[in-house]
Design a protein around this motif. Structure first.
Motif, PDB file in Angstrom:
ATOM      1  N   UNK A  29     -72.473  50.084  -0.896  1.00  0.00           N
ATOM      2  CA  UNK A  29     -72.587  48.748  -0.306  1.00  0.00           C
ATOM      3  C   UNK A  29     -73.639  48.712   0.801  1.00  0.00           C
ATOM      4  N   UNK A  30     -74.125  49.867   1.219  1.00  0.00           N
ATOM      5  CA  UNK A  30     -75.127  49.930   2.285  1.00  0.00           C
ATOM      6  C   UNK A  30     -76.557  49.919   1.767  1.00  0.00           C
ATOM      7  N   UNK A  31     -76.734  49.949   0.444  1.00  0.00           N
ATOM      8  CA  UNK A  31     -78.082  50.098  -0.121  1.00  0.00           C
ATOM      9  C   UNK A  31     -78.482  48.920  -1.004  1.00  0.00           C
ATOM     10  N   UNK A  32     -78.464  47.736  -0.449  1.00  0.00           N
ATOM     11  CA  UNK A  32     -78.963  46.561  -1.167  1.00  0.00           C
ATOM     12  C   UNK A  32     -78.322  46.389  -2.531  1.00  0.00           C
ATOM     13  N   UNK A  33     -79.150  46.391  -3.570  1.00  0.00           N
ATOM     14  CA  UNK A  33     -78.686  46.120  -4.924  1.00  0.00           C
ATOM     15  C   UNK A  33     -77.815  47.226  -5.508  1.00  0.00           C
ATOM     16  N   UNK A  34     -77.782  48.386  -4.865  1.00  0.00           N
ATOM     17  CA  UNK A  34     -76.887  49.447  -5.320  1.00  0.00           C
ATOM     18  C   UNK A  34     -75.430  49.039  -5.116  1.00  0.00           C
ATOM     19  N   UNK A  35     -75.198  47.939  -4.425  1.00  0.00           N
ATOM     20  CA  UNK A  35     -73.848  47.426  -4.200  1.00  0.00           C
ATOM     21  C   UNK A  35     -73.300  46.695  -5.423  1.00  0.00           C
ATOM     22  N   UNK A  36     -74.059  46.586  -6.497  1.00  0.00           N
ATOM     23  CA  UNK A  36     -73.606  45.832  -7.675  1.00  0.00           C
ATOM     24  C   UNK A  36     -72.248  46.321  -8.162  1.00  0.00           C
ATOM     25  N   UNK A  37     -72.074  47.615  -8.321  1.00  0.00           N
ATOM     26  CA  UNK A  37     -70.796  48.151  -8.786  1.00  0.00           C
ATOM     27  C   UNK A  37     -69.642  47.807  -7.851  1.00  0.00           C
ATOM     28  N   UNK A  38     -69.751  48.150  -6.560  1.00  0.00           N
ATOM     29  CA  UNK A  38     -68.672  47.790  -5.637  1.00  0.00           C
ATOM     30  C   UNK A  38     -68.404  46.288  -5.559  1.00  0.00           C
ATOM     31  N   UNK A  39     -69.429  45.465  -5.719  1.00  0.00           N
ATOM     32  CA  UNK A  39     -69.215  44.013  -5.711  1.00  0.00           C
ATOM     33  C   UNK A  39     -68.369  43.579  -6.913  1.00  0.00           C
ATOM     34  N   UNK A  40     -68.610  44.199  -8.061  1.00  0.00           N
ATOM     35  CA  UNK A  40     -67.791  43.892  -9.235  1.00  0.00           C
ATOM     36  C   UNK A  40     -66.355  44.358  -9.010  1.00  0.00           C
ATOM     37  N   UNK A  41     -66.178  45.532  -8.415  1.00  0.00           N
ATOM     38  CA  UNK A  41     -64.830  46.025  -8.120  1.00  0.00           C
ATOM     39  C   UNK A  41     -64.085  45.059  -7.206  1.00  0.00           C
ATOM     40  N   UNK A  42     -64.765  44.555  -6.187  1.00  0.00           N
ATOM     41  CA  UNK A  42     -64.156  43.610  -5.253  1.00  0.00           C
ATOM     42  C   UNK A  42     -63.780  42.310  -5.963  1.00  0.00           C
ATOM     43  N   UNK A  43     -64.653  41.842  -6.838  1.00  0.00           N
ATOM     44  CA  UNK A  43     -64.374  40.610  -7.578  1.00  0.00           C
ATOM     45  C   UNK A  43     -63.143  40.799  -8.467  1.00  0.00           C
ATOM     46  N   UNK A  44     -63.027  41.963  -9.105  1.00  0.00           N
ATOM     47  CA  UNK A  44     -61.866  42.247  -9.947  1.00  0.00           C
ATOM     48  C   UNK A  44     -60.590  42.399  -9.121  1.00  0.00           C
ATOM     49  N   UNK A  45     -60.727  42.909  -7.917  1.00  0.00           N
ATOM     50  CA  UNK A  45     -59.577  43.024  -7.016  1.00  0.00           C
ATOM     51  C   UNK A  45     -59.115  41.636  -6.568  1.00  0.00           C
ATOM     52  N   UNK A  46     -60.060  40.781  -6.235  1.00  0.00           N
ATOM     53  CA  UNK A  46     -59.738  39.430  -5.759  1.00  0.00           C
ATOM     54  C   UNK A  46     -59.271  38.506  -6.891  1.00  0.00           C
ATOM     55  N   UNK A  47     -59.813  38.731  -8.090  1.00  0.00           N
ATOM     56  CA  UNK A  47     -59.500  37.890  -9.247  1.00  0.00           C
ATOM     57  C   UNK A  47     -59.232  38.800 -10.446  1.00  0.00           C
ATOM     58  N   UNK A  48     -58.050  39.413 -10.498  1.00  0.00           N
ATOM     59  CA  UNK A  48     -57.748  40.381 -11.570  1.00  0.00           C
ATOM     60  C   UNK A  48     -57.839  39.755 -12.960  1.00  0.00           C
ATOM     61  N   UNK A  49     -58.179  40.596 -13.909  1.00  0.00           N
ATOM     62  CA  UNK A  49     -58.229  40.208 -15.311  1.00  0.00           C
ATOM     63  C   UNK A  49     -57.151  41.012 -16.023  1.00  0.00           C
TER      64      UNK A  49
END
Length: 170
Positions: A29-49
């Protein structure tokens, strides 16, 4: 009143997720676009599928291999930023042969080829999707097209998780 240990609670949580589907998100999450994976994890945590759980491997995804082995997923989606020479936010399927022969970026402790081979040994259905970053400098912003790619992947999971529409990197 029955008291449960932390180990009992963890074991019960893992039991409910065993044999399911896991999105294994990798990046910093500290390296710009390298945060893509953690951002998806957070979205899945906030809005589970339903049927999917997220594991955020962060910068050292190899640390989660033991946990993933215990979960024994029947299906695993690995998501990470990958420099593929494409437009920012482009999503491509990657295999071990692509990672080994192309100079894809990695901010991880061990080579991504090692991680991928370990995941494939524990799960028969592994899909590796790379998201093309624009920049991965420390404390840089996440490119809007990378954010769109994260949303697109999330929607693909909602719509049934058919990853065949993503071409392999050329």
């Amino acid at each position: 009143m029955l008291e449960r240990s932390a180990a009992d609670i963890l074991a019960a949580a893992e039991e409910s997720e065993r044999g399911g589907c896991v999105v294994f998100c990798v990046g910093s999450v500290l390296r710009g676009d390298d945060a893509a994976g953690p951002l998806l994890a957070k979205k899945l945590e906030d809005h589970p599928i339903e049927g999917w759980s997220a594991v955020d491997g962060g910068q050292t995804p190899e640390n989660e291999l033991g946990y993933l082995r215990r979960l024994a997923p029947r299906r695993l989606l690995l998501v990470d930023a990958a420099a593929m020479g494409l437009e920012p936010g482009a999503i491509r399927r990657l295999g071990g042969e692509h990672v080994a022969t192309q100079s894809l970026i990695t901010t991880h402790t061990l080579p991504i080829t090692y991680l991928l081979s370990e995941l494939e040994a524990m799960c028969d259905d592994v899909t590796f999707l790379g998201i093309q970053p624009a920049a991965t400098e420390f404390f840089g912003p996440v490119h809007p097209q990378v954010l769109e790619a994260v949303d697109h992947l999330y929607q693909t999971l909602v719509d049934g998780a058919d990853f065949s529409g993503y071409p392999f990197v050329g």
